[in-house]
Write a protein that holds these residues in place. Structure first.
Motif, PDB file in Angstrom:
ATOM      1  N   LEU A 231       0.779  -1.341   0.091  1.00  0.00           N
ATOM      2  CA  LEU A 231      -0.051  -0.193  -0.129  1.00  0.00           C
ATOM      3  C   LEU A 231       0.846   1.180  -0.088  1.00  0.00           C
ATOM      4  CD1 LEU A 231      -2.683   1.314   0.176  1.00  0.00           C
ATOM      5  CD2 LEU A 231      -2.995   1.105   2.655  1.00  0.00           C
ATOM      6  N   GLN A 232       2.007   1.218   0.730  1.00  0.00           N
ATOM      7  CA  GLN A 232       2.876   2.318   0.643  1.00  0.00           C
ATOM      8  C   GLN A 232       3.421   2.436  -0.842  1.00  0.00           C
ATOM      9  OE1 GLN A 232       3.907   4.313   3.660  1.00  0.00           O
ATOM     10  NE2 GLN A 232       3.957   5.560   1.762  1.00  0.00           N
ATOM     11  N   ARG A 233       3.731   1.584  -1.448  1.00  0.00           N
ATOM     12  CA  ARG A 233       4.231   1.893  -2.803  1.00  0.00           C
ATOM     13  C   ARG A 233       2.961   2.433  -3.592  1.00  0.00           C
ATOM     14  NH1 ARG A 233       7.289  -3.000  -1.958  1.00  0.00           N
ATOM     15  NH2 ARG A 233       5.397  -4.270  -2.930  1.00  0.00           N
ATOM     16  N   ARG A 234       1.851   2.033  -3.421  1.00  0.00           N
ATOM     17  CA  ARG A 234       0.912   2.677  -4.276  1.00  0.00           C
ATOM     18  C   ARG A 234       0.633   4.068  -4.034  1.00  0.00           C
ATOM     19  NH1 ARG A 234      -4.665  -0.564  -3.274  1.00  0.00           N
ATOM     20  NH2 ARG A 234      -5.493   1.034  -4.762  1.00  0.00           N
ATOM     21  N   VAL A 235       0.799   4.647  -2.801  1.00  0.00           N
ATOM     22  CA  VAL A 235       0.905   5.922  -2.557  1.00  0.00           C
ATOM     23  C   VAL A 235       1.971   6.629  -3.094  1.00  0.00           C
ATOM     24  CG1 VAL A 235       0.908   7.640  -0.432  1.00  0.00           C
ATOM     25  CG2 VAL A 235      -0.210   5.625  -0.103  1.00  0.00           C
ATOM     26  N   PHE A 236       3.411   6.164  -2.930  1.00  0.00           N
ATOM     27  CA  PHE A 236       4.284   6.799  -3.466  1.00  0.00           C
ATOM     28  C   PHE A 236       4.332   6.887  -5.225  1.00  0.00           C
ATOM     29  CE2 PHE A 236       7.615   5.209   0.004  1.00  0.00           C
ATOM     30  CZ  PHE A 236       7.356   6.220   0.825  1.00  0.00           C
ATOM     31  N   ASN A 237       3.779   5.595  -5.629  1.00  0.00           N
ATOM     32  CA  ASN A 237       3.428   5.825  -7.279  1.00  0.00           C
ATOM     33  C   ASN A 237       2.497   7.019  -7.589  1.00  0.00           C
ATOM     34  OD1 ASN A 237       4.932   3.733  -7.686  1.00  0.00           O
ATOM     35  ND2 ASN A 237       3.180   2.165  -7.494  1.00  0.00           N
ATOM     36  N   GLN A 238       1.490   7.159  -6.682  1.00  0.00           N
ATOM     37  CA  GLN A 238       0.578   8.394  -6.987  1.00  0.00           C
ATOM     38  C   GLN A 238       1.510   9.722  -6.908  1.00  0.00           C
ATOM     39  OE1 GLN A 238      -2.351   8.968  -8.018  1.00  0.00           O
ATOM     40  NE2 GLN A 238      -2.871   6.985  -8.317  1.00  0.00           N
ATOM     41  N   LEU A 239       2.378   9.889  -5.922  1.00  0.00           N
ATOM     42  CA  LEU A 239       3.021  11.032  -5.770  1.00  0.00           C
ATOM     43  C   LEU A 239       4.228  10.920  -6.775  1.00  0.00           C
ATOM     44  CD1 LEU A 239       3.250  10.980  -1.736  1.00  0.00           C
ATOM     45  CD2 LEU A 239       2.022  12.236  -3.295  1.00  0.00           C
ATOM     46  N   GLY A 240       4.343  10.124  -7.830  1.00  0.00           N
ATOM     47  CA  GLY A 240       5.702  10.030  -8.656  1.00  0.00           C
ATOM     48  C   GLY A 240       6.886   9.693  -8.124  1.00  0.00           C
TER      49      GLY A 240
ATOM     50  N   SER B  42       9.579   6.835  -7.317  1.00  0.00           N
ATOM     51  CA  SER B  42       9.968   5.552  -7.543  1.00  0.00           C
ATOM     52  C   SER B  42      10.598   4.882  -6.541  1.00  0.00           C
ATOM     53  CB  SER B  42      11.009   5.655  -8.775  1.00  0.00           C
ATOM     54  OG  SER B  42      12.381   6.242  -8.200  1.00  0.00           O
ATOM     55  N   ASP B  43      10.593   3.251  -6.474  1.00  0.00           N
ATOM     56  CA  ASP B  43      11.120   2.721  -5.583  1.00  0.00           C
ATOM     57  C   ASP B  43      12.571   3.091  -5.191  1.00  0.00           C
ATOM     58  OD1 ASP B  43       8.795   1.309  -5.613  1.00  0.00           O
ATOM     59  OD2 ASP B  43       9.578  -0.463  -6.802  1.00  0.00           O
ATOM     60  N   GLU B  44      13.330   3.568  -6.268  1.00  0.00           N
ATOM     61  CA  GLU B  44      14.633   3.838  -5.998  1.00  0.00           C
ATOM     62  C   GLU B  44      14.767   5.153  -5.327  1.00  0.00           C
ATOM     63  OE1 GLU B  44      13.473   3.022  -8.740  1.00  0.00           O
ATOM     64  OE2 GLU B  44      14.312   1.239  -9.167  1.00  0.00           O
ATOM     65  N   GLU B  45      13.660   6.024  -5.651  1.00  0.00           N
ATOM     66  CA  GLU B  45      13.949   7.301  -4.705  1.00  0.00           C
ATOM     67  C   GLU B  45      13.447   7.235  -3.412  1.00  0.00           C
ATOM     68  OE1 GLU B  45      11.948  11.898  -5.059  1.00  0.00           O
ATOM     69  OE2 GLU B  45      11.453  10.467  -6.857  1.00  0.00           O
TER      70      GLU B  45
ATOM     71  N   ARG C  87      16.078   5.886  -1.192  1.00  0.00           N
ATOM     72  CA  ARG C  87      17.089   6.858  -0.868  1.00  0.00           C
ATOM     73  C   ARG C  87      16.501   8.005  -0.017  1.00  0.00           C
ATOM     74  NH1 ARG C  87      17.451  11.907  -2.851  1.00  0.00           N
ATOM     75  NH2 ARG C  87      15.989  11.414  -4.725  1.00  0.00           N
ATOM     76  N   ARG C  88      15.321   8.271  -0.118  1.00  0.00           N
ATOM     77  CA  ARG C  88      14.854   9.437   0.998  1.00  0.00           C
ATOM     78  C   ARG C  88      14.266   8.827   2.078  1.00  0.00           C
ATOM     79  NH1 ARG C  88      10.391  12.396  -2.808  1.00  0.00           N
ATOM     80  NH2 ARG C  88       9.887  13.540  -0.625  1.00  0.00           N
ATOM     81  N   PHE C  89      13.754   7.298   2.105  1.00  0.00           N
ATOM     82  CA  PHE C  89      13.014   7.077   3.188  1.00  0.00           C
ATOM     83  C   PHE C  89      13.489   5.413   3.883  1.00  0.00           C
ATOM     84  CE2 PHE C  89       9.971   9.591   0.777  1.00  0.00           C
ATOM     85  CZ  PHE C  89       9.643  10.580   1.687  1.00  0.00           C
TER      86      PHE C  89
END
Length: 582
Positions: free
Chosen positions: A488-497, A499-502, A505-507
């Motif tokens: 679910l967290q990846r779905r939120v990140f996808n909506q925000l643009g 990527s898994d790599e970013e 790196r950030r979180f």
């Protein structure tokens, strides 16, 4: 509890029941009054109050001298009783006075009202300002609030855990204070905006119920309800629903209020974000007064009035009995205010005799529209009606601010109206640069389960399991149920643009632990400074903080912030730029 090696009682404790007892008190000289040739009355003060002391006129004590007085408690002579003092029925006679320390004349009278002394002066001599009865009261109210909160959390099985003050930088939130790392030149810690990361990791660690009265720091513009440094109750709980979190925090808040007011507030009300915006035009609604926003769009669905035709939302408020106080200049001022807030304009109407509407726009409204308008707003003669027609959000926000401008009482003025605002939007609009949705609270809020099916197709309609606590129009704090499922967290990140790599790196330092069995969890944090200020009857949180900063962020007492020695900067590998030209 008050006795020490130097005193038997505190100044404000003595009463008529103590008459005849030999006692010793210590404190500061509040004032001295000559009484004839041989006697003087000296008021001695400590944090509990004032006691009048009768001394020989030869005793040399002045304002703010520190004294120890041994004397006999006696009833004041008839006609000299002071009903305004708890100790007003008694005084100390047959006294011996020991001067423990002298004092220079203070820069302002300690018994002066705060309004009579410049705030910068009060903060420069804060150690004197705190001697005043008002500040003593406020600081002790704050201590009782903290004590009641701790007791309430511990009753509910929460464990107090301290979290670090040197943390990694997370610039996605408010502006941070950075701390250079001497042993890693060019690298920095940040001071925590909140313990958010650590409290969620404590849930992964199995602590189950965590709390902390935590110091937080944000480099943001200061105002009545903001300081760089502030204290909050921070809490997180595992295997909990939103209702569980609201109940636990409500218990802490109600316990704190009861400790100060003597009365336990009723169960805290709840309102959804959408309802709050529709009715009050703001997501931190003040429920102490009416003047609610009224939906008028259907009334003007076929209107010929161009300002209303085609508007996404038309709403109005009724200022009961206020028509006479608003002449044309004031009405023009209201219109200008509405435009500055983002509206295209403002329609005002006064209600005259027989509820006839008076306004330059009346000629553009049909009799049917006028009648429906009067009925919908409950208008009566003498009322002032204000209408905004625009997009829904603009209409709500503009009228909500005008409602506060016209009707909101001081924040500390009763009654206390607590309200939970729930179901905030998960996303708030589209970022113009990326074309992606923008998060409302933060990207780790759990979407409302009922809205997951439209997560990709209609993201702006998705609600979050996020909630705020509001008291008298001040936001005390906010929280949410967190995302514990990596998918679910990846779905939120996808909506925000993102990527898994970013994301890694950030979180990554935060998300990696969630791969090791994170439980469902949620939490909340509320500002203790704000709650205490309202309970203490103050409009500004600086009045309940022992050593606050001014609105410009300066500390007149310590003269901070100050430059540091070049050698200190060199050791840290830092060079400073010259100040910008003004």
């Amino acid at each position: 509890m008050s006795a020490t090696g130097l005193r038997t009682h505190q100044c404000g404790e003595l009463r008529a029941a103590d008459v005849g007892e030999r006692v010793t008190v210590c404190g500061w000289v509040a004032r001295r009054r000559e009484h004839g040739e041989f006697l003087a009355f000296v008021d001695v003060r400590d944090h509990t109050g004032i006691i009048q002391v009768v001394v020989d006129n030869s005793v040399d004590v002045r304002a703010e001298y520190v004294v120890r007085v041994e004397g006999t408690v006696a009833a004041r002579p008839e006609g000299t009783i002071n009903p305004n003092l708890p100790t007003g029925e008694v005084e100390l006679q047959e006294c011996s006075v020991t001067v423990l320390n002298t004092s220079e004349p203070p820069p302002f009278p300690i018994d002066a009202r705060a309004d009579d002394v410049a705030e910068t002066t009060r903060l420069q001599y804060r150690y004197l300002d705190i001697r005043r009865e008002r500040m003593q009261r406020n600081i002790r109210i704050r201590a009782r609030v903290n004590s009641a909160i701790r007791a309430a959390m511990e009753r509910q099985g929460f464990v107090e855990v301290e979290t670090p003050m040197l943390v990694p930088s997370t610039p996605e939130g408010a502006r941070e204070f950075l701390v250079p790392a001497r042993q890693a030149p060019g690298s920095f810690y940040a001071l925590p905006q909140s313990p958010q990361l650590f409290k969620q990791l404590l849930m992964v660690a199995g602590v189950d119920r965590y709390y902390q009265i935590a110091r937080c720091l944000r480099d943001e513009d200061l105002r009545a309800d903001r300081q760089y440094e502030f204290m909050q109750l921070d809490a997180e709980m595992s295997f909990a629903t939103q209702d569980d979190v609201l109940a636990a925090i409500s218990e802490a808040v109600m316990s704190a209020a009861e400790a100060i007011t003597g009365e336990r507030p009723p169960q805290i009300e709840q309102i959804t974000w959408r309802d709050a915006m529709d009715r009050y035009g703001i997501d931190k609604p003040d429920l102490r007064f009416g003047m609610e926003l009224v939906e008028l769009t259907p009334i003007f669905s076929a209107t010929e009035f161009k300002a209303f035709a085609g508007a996404g939302s038309i709403k109005g408020i009724r200022a009961a009995g206020r028509a006479e106080e608003f002449g044309r200049n004031k009405l023009d001022g209201l219109t200008d205010r509405a435009k500055k807030l983002g509206a295209k304009g403002l329609v005002w109407l006064k209600v005259g005799a027989d509820v006839a509407l008076e306004s330059p726009v009346v000629k553009f409204l049909s009799e049917t529209e006028q009648a429906a308008l009067v009925e919908s707003l409950g208008a009566e003669p003498g009322d002032l009606l204000l209408i905004v027609a625009d997009e829904w959000m603009t209409t709500c926000e503009v009228l909500g601010q005008l409602r506060n401008d016209l009707g909101r009482p001081p924040v500390h003025q009763g009654p206390f109206r607590y309200v939970w605002v729930t179901e905030f939007p998960l996303f708030v609009g589209i970022d113009k640069e990326t074309g992606r949705p923008k998060t409302g609270h933060h990207p780790f809020c759990h979407p409302h389960p009922d809205d997951l099916e439209k997560f990709e197709t209609d993201p702006l309609s998705v609600r979050a399991l996020a909630y705020d606590l509001v008291l008298n129009g001040w936001e005390l704090g906010s929280g949410s149920i967190r995302i514990h499922d990596p998918k679910l967290q990846r779905r939120v990140f996808n909506q925000l643009g993102i990527s898994d790599e970013e994301a890694d790196r950030r979180f990554g330092f935060f998300l990696t632990p969630f791969r090791y069995g994170a439980p469902p969890h949620g939490g909340f944090a509320f500002g203790i400074d704000r709650l205490t200020a309202i309970l203490a009857g103050e409009e500004n949180i600086r009045e309940v903080i022992a050593f606050p900063k001014t609105q410009s962020g300066a500390d007149p007492m310590t003269n901070s912030p100050t430059p540091v020695e070049p050698s200190q900067l060199a050791e840290l590998g830092i060079r400073t730029l010259p100040p910008k030209a003004k």
